[in-house]
Motif scaffolding. Structure first.
Motif, PDB file in Angstrom:
ATOM      1  N   UNK A  61     -17.003  -9.951   1.866  1.00  0.00           N
ATOM      2  CA  UNK A  61     -16.023  -9.210   2.498  1.00  0.00           C
ATOM      3  C   UNK A  61     -16.210  -7.613   2.052  1.00  0.00           C
ATOM      4  N   UNK A  62     -16.783  -6.640   2.996  1.00  0.00           N
ATOM      5  CA  UNK A  62     -16.672  -5.166   2.593  1.00  0.00           C
ATOM      6  C   UNK A  62     -15.331  -4.538   2.817  1.00  0.00           C
ATOM      7  N   UNK A  63     -15.004  -3.851   1.937  1.00  0.00           N
ATOM      8  CA  UNK A  63     -13.807  -3.096   2.239  1.00  0.00           C
ATOM      9  C   UNK A  63     -13.866  -1.635   2.787  1.00  0.00           C
ATOM     10  N   UNK A  64     -13.366  -1.450   3.729  1.00  0.00           N
ATOM     11  CA  UNK A  64     -13.235  -0.009   4.267  1.00  0.00           C
ATOM     12  C   UNK A  64     -12.060   0.720   4.200  1.00  0.00           C
ATOM     13  N   UNK A  65     -12.263   2.010   3.949  1.00  0.00           N
ATOM     14  CA  UNK A  65     -10.709   2.619   4.074  1.00  0.00           C
ATOM     15  C   UNK A  65     -11.162   4.300   4.728  1.00  0.00           C
ATOM     16  N   UNK A  66     -10.375   4.524   5.419  1.00  0.00           N
ATOM     17  CA  UNK A  66     -10.327   5.990   5.887  1.00  0.00           C
ATOM     18  C   UNK A  66     -10.316   7.112   5.036  1.00  0.00           C
ATOM     19  N   UNK A  67     -10.595   8.212   5.681  1.00  0.00           N
ATOM     20  CA  UNK A  67     -10.526   9.538   4.616  1.00  0.00           C
ATOM     21  C   UNK A  67      -9.358   9.750   3.936  1.00  0.00           C
ATOM     22  N   UNK A  68      -7.998   9.379   4.807  1.00  0.00           N
ATOM     23  CA  UNK A  68      -6.820   9.570   4.089  1.00  0.00           C
ATOM     24  C   UNK A  68      -6.285   8.531   3.425  1.00  0.00           C
ATOM     25  N   UNK A  69      -7.365   7.284   3.209  1.00  0.00           N
ATOM     26  CA  UNK A  69      -6.763   6.268   2.525  1.00  0.00           C
ATOM     27  C   UNK A  69      -6.799   6.180   0.952  1.00  0.00           C
ATOM     28  N   UNK A  70      -6.419   5.294   0.091  1.00  0.00           N
ATOM     29  CA  UNK A  70      -6.345   5.377  -1.254  1.00  0.00           C
ATOM     30  C   UNK A  70      -7.169   4.290  -1.899  1.00  0.00           C
ATOM     31  N   UNK A  71      -8.027   4.784  -2.729  1.00  0.00           N
ATOM     32  CA  UNK A  71      -8.745   3.815  -3.429  1.00  0.00           C
ATOM     33  C   UNK A  71      -7.746   2.688  -4.224  1.00  0.00           C
ATOM     34  N   UNK A 122      -5.162   1.265  -3.589  1.00  0.00           N
ATOM     35  CA  UNK A 122      -4.756   0.339  -2.429  1.00  0.00           C
ATOM     36  C   UNK A 122      -5.776  -0.581  -2.117  1.00  0.00           C
ATOM     37  N   UNK A 123      -7.106  -0.101  -1.931  1.00  0.00           N
ATOM     38  CA  UNK A 123      -8.068  -0.938  -1.725  1.00  0.00           C
ATOM     39  C   UNK A 123      -8.441  -1.918  -2.832  1.00  0.00           C
ATOM     40  N   UNK A 124      -8.205  -1.250  -4.217  1.00  0.00           N
ATOM     41  CA  UNK A 124      -8.330  -2.175  -5.330  1.00  0.00           C
ATOM     42  C   UNK A 124      -7.391  -3.249  -5.240  1.00  0.00           C
ATOM     43  N   UNK A 125      -6.044  -2.710  -5.002  1.00  0.00           N
ATOM     44  CA  UNK A 125      -5.003  -4.114  -4.896  1.00  0.00           C
ATOM     45  C   UNK A 125      -5.394  -5.044  -3.976  1.00  0.00           C
ATOM     46  N   UNK A 126      -5.907  -4.580  -2.815  1.00  0.00           N
ATOM     47  CA  UNK A 126      -6.285  -5.471  -1.792  1.00  0.00           C
ATOM     48  C   UNK A 126      -7.180  -6.662  -2.360  1.00  0.00           C
ATOM     49  N   UNK A 127      -8.108  -6.086  -3.062  1.00  0.00           N
ATOM     50  CA  UNK A 127      -9.379  -6.601  -3.496  1.00  0.00           C
ATOM     51  C   UNK A 127      -9.004  -7.655  -4.463  1.00  0.00           C
ATOM     52  N   UNK A 128      -8.005  -7.404  -5.332  1.00  0.00           N
ATOM     53  CA  UNK A 128      -7.568  -8.104  -6.475  1.00  0.00           C
ATOM     54  C   UNK A 128      -6.742  -9.261  -5.843  1.00  0.00           C
ATOM     55  N   UNK A 129      -5.806  -9.082  -4.886  1.00  0.00           N
ATOM     56  CA  UNK A 129      -5.029 -10.081  -4.284  1.00  0.00           C
ATOM     57  C   UNK A 129      -6.110 -10.982  -3.315  1.00  0.00           C
ATOM     58  N   UNK A 130      -7.228 -10.521  -2.651  1.00  0.00           N
ATOM     59  CA  UNK A 130      -8.049 -11.178  -2.193  1.00  0.00           C
ATOM     60  C   UNK A 130      -8.636 -12.410  -3.087  1.00  0.00           C
ATOM     61  N   UNK A 131      -9.169 -11.718  -4.161  1.00  0.00           N
ATOM     62  CA  UNK A 131      -9.714 -12.547  -5.149  1.00  0.00           C
ATOM     63  C   UNK A 131      -8.839 -13.535  -5.860  1.00  0.00           C
ATOM     64  N   UNK A 156       0.779  -1.147  -0.064  1.00  0.00           N
ATOM     65  CA  UNK A 156      -0.107   0.086   0.039  1.00  0.00           C
ATOM     66  C   UNK A 156       0.767   1.331  -0.058  1.00  0.00           C
ATOM     67  N   UNK A 157       0.284   2.320  -0.362  1.00  0.00           N
ATOM     68  CA  UNK A 157       1.008   3.637  -0.561  1.00  0.00           C
ATOM     69  C   UNK A 157       1.709   3.922   0.967  1.00  0.00           C
ATOM     70  N   UNK A 158       3.045   4.122   0.940  1.00  0.00           N
ATOM     71  CA  UNK A 158       3.837   4.191   2.141  1.00  0.00           C
ATOM     72  C   UNK A 158       3.461   3.058   3.350  1.00  0.00           C
ATOM     73  N   UNK A 159       2.982   1.947   2.874  1.00  0.00           N
ATOM     74  CA  UNK A 159       2.797   0.765   3.611  1.00  0.00           C
ATOM     75  C   UNK A 159       2.147   1.333   4.874  1.00  0.00           C
ATOM     76  N   UNK A 160       0.795   2.299   4.360  1.00  0.00           N
ATOM     77  CA  UNK A 160       0.125   2.680   5.608  1.00  0.00           C
ATOM     78  C   UNK A 160      -0.812   1.803   5.809  1.00  0.00           C
ATOM     79  N   UNK A 161      -1.263   0.751   4.882  1.00  0.00           N
ATOM     80  CA  UNK A 161      -2.319  -0.419   5.402  1.00  0.00           C
ATOM     81  C   UNK A 161      -3.638   0.166   5.784  1.00  0.00           C
ATOM     82  N   UNK A 162      -4.209   1.219   4.884  1.00  0.00           N
ATOM     83  CA  UNK A 162      -5.109   2.083   5.276  1.00  0.00           C
ATOM     84  C   UNK A 162      -6.492   1.335   5.182  1.00  0.00           C
TER      85      UNK A 162
END
Ligand SMILES: Cc1cc2nc3c(=O)[nH]c(=O)nc-3n(C[C@H](O)[C@H](O)[C@H](O)COP(=O)(O)O)c2cc1C
Length: 177
Positions: free
Chosen positions: A80-90, A92-101, A42-48
């Motif tokens: 699995x619902x994917x949640x990210x905070x206001x300073x997170x990145x879409x 990163x969430x897309x990457x996590x979703x693809x890895x999960x799938x 994830x961006x700067x390894x923030x794991x948001x």
């Protein structure tokens, strides 16, 4: 270097699956799938990100009410619902979703990405704080081969499958429209 064939084929062959058997996903498979999502870069390894596992009929029904094309959620063993905070990145969430799938697919667990068009409703159903994003989910389950084959035939006939050719989407140096 030649690609590792099983891994490369696995990436190319991942398809959205909307028909699942009623069987629950085993705890071992679910743990391995979430572990793969956790290890996404994830961006700067923030794991948001946060992953909310919904696996009760009532929970799935409520979550399905937050989107327009959520039949796969209702069919799923769990979503699995994917949640990210206001300073997170879409991104990163897309990457996590693809890895999960991809990880799920490697274990024989099929998946479908889901848009939660009504994010307010998704937040309400899941108890997600205001400001946090909850726009996407991934429906998961063991595939129902017959129902899925029938649906894919229909989608193929309706021209809803396949991909644009490479020369339509790749250009060199400058945007080519
Ligand atoms: C961001 C995103 C949101 C999606 N939302 C939905 C959805 O709400 N419902 C659904 O049935 N499929 C959804 N899909 C699945 C797409 O329709 C699917 O990836 C696309 O049609 C390609 O399918 P294929 O890989 O099986 O060819 C979504 C896919 C993505 C990437």
């Amino acid at each position: 270097m030649a690609p590792t064939p099983p891994c490369y084929d696995h990436v190319i062959d991942l398809r959205a699956t909307r028909n699942f058997l009623p069987d629950a996903v085993t705890p071992e498979h679910l743990a391995a799938i979430l572990e793969a999502a956790r290890w996404t870069g994830s961006s700067k390894n923030t794991q948001q990100w946060e992953f909310i596992v919904v696996d009760t009929p009532e929970g799935l029904e409520a979550l399905a009410s937050a989107g327009t094309f959520t039949r796969p959620v209702l069919n799923s063993a769990l979503t699995v619902a994917l949640v990210w905070p206001p300073d997170g990145y879409e991104f990163d969430i897309g990457r996590a979703a693809q890895n999960l799938m991809l990880a799920a697919d490697a274990l024989g667990v099929a998946s479908c990405p889901i848009t939660l068009h009504d994010e307010d409703r998704a937040r309400e159903v899941l108890g997600v704080p205001a400001g946090h994003r909850c726009r996407y989910a991934v429906a998961l389950g063991y595939p129902d081969p017959e129902a899925e084959a029938a649906e894919r035939r229909e989608r193929r006939a309706a021209g809803k499958t396949g991909r644009k050719p490479l020369d339509e989407v790749v250009s060199k140096g400058r945007y080519s429209g």
